[in-house]
Design a protein around this motif. Structure first.
Motif, PDB file in Angstrom:
ATOM      1  N   GLY B  36       5.537  -5.381   7.550  1.00  0.00           N
ATOM      2  CA  GLY B  36       4.862  -5.026   6.301  1.00  0.00           C
ATOM      3  C   GLY B  36       3.446  -5.525   6.364  1.00  0.00           C
ATOM      4  N   CYS B  40       2.634  -9.125   1.803  1.00  0.00           N
ATOM      5  CA  CYS B  40       3.719  -8.412   1.129  1.00  0.00           C
ATOM      6  C   CYS B  40       4.912  -9.324   0.879  1.00  0.00           C
ATOM      7  CB  CYS B  40       4.143  -7.192   1.938  1.00  0.00           C
ATOM      8  SG  CYS B  40       5.041  -7.603   3.429  1.00  0.00           S
ATOM      9  N   LYS B  42       6.623 -11.349   3.421  1.00  0.00           N
ATOM     10  CA  LYS B  42       7.559 -11.548   4.537  1.00  0.00           C
ATOM     11  C   LYS B  42       7.797 -13.034   4.787  1.00  0.00           C
ATOM     12  CE  LYS B  42       4.694  -9.643   7.404  1.00  0.00           C
ATOM     13  NZ  LYS B  42       3.505  -9.273   6.641  1.00  0.00           N
ATOM     14  N   MET B 207       8.680  -3.784   4.450  1.00  0.00           N
ATOM     15  CA  MET B 207       8.405  -4.301   3.099  1.00  0.00           C
ATOM     16  C   MET B 207       6.998  -3.933   2.670  1.00  0.00           C
ATOM     17  SD  MET B 207       9.990  -8.108   3.273  1.00  0.00           S
ATOM     18  CE  MET B 207       9.372  -8.538   1.669  1.00  0.00           C
ATOM     19  N   HIS B 208       6.843  -3.773   1.367  1.00  0.00           N
ATOM     20  CA  HIS B 208       5.507  -3.528   0.828  1.00  0.00           C
ATOM     21  C   HIS B 208       5.488  -3.981  -0.626  1.00  0.00           C
ATOM     22  CE1 HIS B 208       1.633  -1.923   0.158  1.00  0.00           C
ATOM     23  NE2 HIS B 208       2.006  -0.852  -0.511  1.00  0.00           N
ATOM     24  N   GLY B 209       4.498  -4.782  -0.975  1.00  0.00           N
ATOM     25  CA  GLY B 209       4.362  -5.223  -2.363  1.00  0.00           C
ATOM     26  C   GLY B 209       5.585  -5.947  -2.897  1.00  0.00           C
ATOM     27  N   GLN B 213      11.054  -1.284   1.429  1.00  0.00           N
ATOM     28  CA  GLN B 213      10.805   0.154   1.380  1.00  0.00           C
ATOM     29  C   GLN B 213      11.889   0.926   2.117  1.00  0.00           C
ATOM     30  OE1 GLN B 213       8.177   1.454  -0.307  1.00  0.00           O
ATOM     31  NE2 GLN B 213       7.558  -0.585  -0.945  1.00  0.00           N
TER      32      GLN B 213
END
Ligand SMILES: Nc1ncnc2c1ncn2[C@@H]1O[C@H](COP(=O)(O)OP(=O)(O)OP(=O)(O)O)[C@@H](O)[C@H]1O
Ligand SMILES: [Mg+2]
Lengths: 312, 356
Positions: B36, B40, B42, B207-209, B213
């Motif tokens: 990500g 984000c 992690k 992952m994002h934000g 995802q």
């Protein structure tokens, strides 16, 4: 090209007139002479003069004194029981002051290393005792110990530690502890601040790695904090030892070496000899002995440090 | 070895939420890679599993046992830090044996375990050195060694190779994969590096934000990205995107680019007629020098040879995109070229960015 030019320059220098060569050679010394003369006057002359007093009979109230008396002062000194007591007291005073300042300073630094609300203000407050002039701190503590104006004897009495509220500064057995306590209070910030700076330089991820490796708080302290603090601890303790053993302000202000010279350290004994009995010669002799002792101690430290560094 | 369950994990620093409900089940022995963009969450997630960050809400279970309130030392996991976090005043051997010494393991056992780990990692000649006398790659190995001597329930890696140069990273990547095959330990691995993620992972978690995802095998994420973010993040050079409007005209739909150009699709997608959408295609799927129907003329902007292949920067009207080819004929290309976007390789994303 360059080497050719240098060779030419070299041969030409030999042909300069003697006067010019002298002027050229002495130029660097002439330029630095003012600074050197200043340093020698300011630093060495008083030192040499002071040392010379140790071998002369100098009493301010005796106009016929001033003659050279060789080692007489040192002979007297070797039989001076007050001096030996002062020497023992110096060890006592320095040892306890440094130890307690260090222990409390370390605890304080460890507490201040943890984030909490208002830490910046507390860190600033911790500095306060350090900012108080030493004679003011001494006066303040002298009053605190005085049962007429200060609360401490009454508190100790209330706790049952004293049979009646009296001044420990006038107790021959305890009088040394008054200045020691004041000195500890006064000197904690020095250790707290320097150790805190060293603590904050320890990378946090080492603690994280250690806690994942299975170390509890005590093991983390032993295997990470202490090794990282060790150089700082060594240097600060050594410097403070020299400084405190020379530090007579609090004793002069609080007990004046009394009662009956029981709280006299070497530094305050020198002060008493010089400015109370006005015997500058004898005071200088004692000071010379103290100087030799401290230089020996410092040399030992330097050697120890070299040895530790080479071992690593 | 153990399974790790992450259920509805939330994390906030003060009032700033960082993770918004993470659900992830990691099977025993699985190698999971978290990827990500920076920030984000992690590392935050990894550190929560390790016990270095408190859990704001939700539950973490290791081997079915809730560990939310367990100290890191009681979780029996090992972690390799990006900075390696080696103890600078201990020798390599002491660094590696520290956890065992804390557990009061027998001396002979420690010696044999450390020796075998050292051999496995090629650290034998360095055992008496301090970390500061090691190269970056050697430090990395010591950090790995410190993790494996304990035989923990799981390994956590936070960008362990990002301080190494490209060649060394490639080598260590292979070694980590081999180690995983040997030990079969459950591993969670955070990385920025596409190739590390693709080559190491049993499953990739994108992952994002602060939200997951997509979770899936590397090829699943590559071939079938669930949304625009994953499509754009996985793969290098990244996927081309064309924004526009989907126009269904019977059997062969068209895609009207925002710039006015109309792409003939030669097929249909599950989109409503006239809806805004994004069309995606990977650079290696763009056919250069195509012939026949449904080709378009694109202008060549720039040609980048990578040695292995060639990246061609193209322009379709105002819209820039890239093509990747192994055919060296295109090295000296300029002017215009006929391109084709084959329909089976097209990805369509609806207005919300979801794949359809
Ligand atoms: N101690 C902290 N206090 C406040 N915010 C934090 C703290 N640690 C991390 N954050 C925030 O949490 C978010 C996630 O951080 P995290 O370190 O998990 O990102 P990351 O995905 O690991 O990024 P990178 O790839 O750059 O390492 C970031 O926006 C960061 O600013
Ligand atoms: Mg991170």
């Amino acid at each position: 090209m360059a080497s050719l030019a240098a060779r030419n320059g070299g041969s030409r220098r030999d042909q300069r007139p003697l006067k010019k060569r002298l002027a050229d050679a002495s130029a660097p010394y002439l330029y630095s002479a003012p600074a050197l003369i200043l340093i020698v006057t300011v630093m060495l002359v008083p030192l040499v003069l002071g040392i010379s007093y140790a071998f002369r009979d100098i009493q301010l109230l005796n106009p016929f004194s001033g003659g050279f008396i060789g080692l007489d002062h040192f002979k007297t000194l070797s039989q001076d029981q007050n001096f030996y007591r002062a020497l023992k007291n110096t060890l006592w005073w320095t040892g306890w002051s440094v130890l307690l300042q260090f222990v409390f300073g370390l605890i304080l630094a460890l507490l201040l290393d943890k984030p909490f609300y208002g830490r910046a203000i507390v860190q600033a407050l911790v500095f306060l005792p350090w900012a108080v002039p030493s004679f003011l701190a001494g006066l303040n503590w002298a009053w605190l110990f005085n049962p007429v104006v200060g609360p401490i004897p009454h508190w100790l009495f209330a706790l049952g530690l004293m049979s009646e509220p009296y001044n420990i500064l006038s107790d021959p057995q305890l009088s040394m502890w008054g200045p020691i306590i004041a000195n500890v209070w006064w000197g904690i910030p020095f250790f707290a601040i320097t150790l805190l700076a060293a603590l904050q330089a320890i990378p946090r991820d080492l603690y994280e790695a250690a806690s994942i490796d299975g170390a509890g708080p005590v093991q983390r302290f032993i295997s990470i904090t202490l090794p990282f603090l060790a150089p700082t601890i060594a240097i600060t303790v050594l410097l403070r030892t020299v400084w405190i053993s020379n530090f007579a302000d609090l004793i002069i202000v609080m007990t004046n070496g009394g009662p009956a010279d029981r709280s006299q350290i070497v530094a305050s004994y020198i002060f008493t000899q010089a400015f109370k009995r006005l015997d500058f010669g004898y005071a200088s002799a004692i000071a010379l002995v103290l100087l030799v002792l401290l230089i020996t101690y410092s040399m030992l430290i330097v050697v120890l440090r070299q040895w530790l560094l080479s071992k690593d | 070895m153990a399974s790790i369950d992450i259920a509805a994990i939330h994390k906030s620093y003060g009032i700033h939420p960082v993770l918004h409900g993470i659900d992830l089940e990691i099977k025993d022995g699985e190698f999971v890679v978290l990827v990500g963009p920076s920030g984000c969450g992690k590392s935050t997630l990894l550190r929560m599993i390790a016990g270095l960050e408190a859990v704001t809400d939700g539950e973490i279970r290791i081997d079915g046992k809730r560990v939310n309130d367990l100290a890191p030392k009681d979780r029996d996991i090992a972690m390799v830090f990006q900075s390696y976090a080696l103890y600078p005043h201990m020798s390599v051997a002491k660094n590696m044996s520290y956890s065992l010494r804390l557990r009061k393991t027998a001396k002979e056992k420690i010696a044999s375990v450390v020796a075998s780990a050292a051999t496995k990692l090629g650290l034998d000649p360095l055992m008496e050195r301090r970390p500061k006398a090691l190269s970056g790659g050697q430090r990395q190995r010591v950090a790995m060694g410190r993790a494996i001597v304990r035989e923990p329930k799981a390994f956590l890696f936070d960008e362990p190779l990002s301080n190494l140069d490209a060649r060394l990273r490639e080598q260590m990547r292979a070694e980590i994969k081999k180690l995983h095959q040997d030990l079969g330990a459950t591993s969670i691995y955070v990385t920025h590096d596409q190739i590390e993620a693709m080559t190491l992972a049993d499953r990739i978690v994108a992952m994002h934000g602060g939200i997951i995802q997509q979770v899936g095998s590397p090829l699943e994420l590559y071939d079938n990205p669930a949304n625009l973010f994953v499509a754009g993040f996985i793969g290098s050079p990244g996927m081309n995107f064309f924004e526009g409007r989907y126009l269904a005209t019977g059997d062969t739909a068209n895609f009207a680019l925002t710039g006015g150009i109309v792409l003939p699709l030669g097929g249909t997608a599950k989109l409503a007629d006239g809806s805004r959408a994004t069309l995606g295609i990977r650079p290696e799927h763009v056919i250069l020098g195509a012939e026949g129907p449904d080709t378009m003329m694109a202008t060549v902007d720039l040609v980048e040879p990578t040695g292995f292949g060639i990246i061609v920067h193209l322009k379709l009207g105002p819209v820039a995109f890239k093509a990747f080819t192994l055919d060296r004929r295109f090295l000296g290309m300029h002017g215009e070229v006929a391109v084709k976007l084959p329909v089976p390789n097209l990805h369509f994303f609806n207005e919300e960015g979801r794949k359809v």
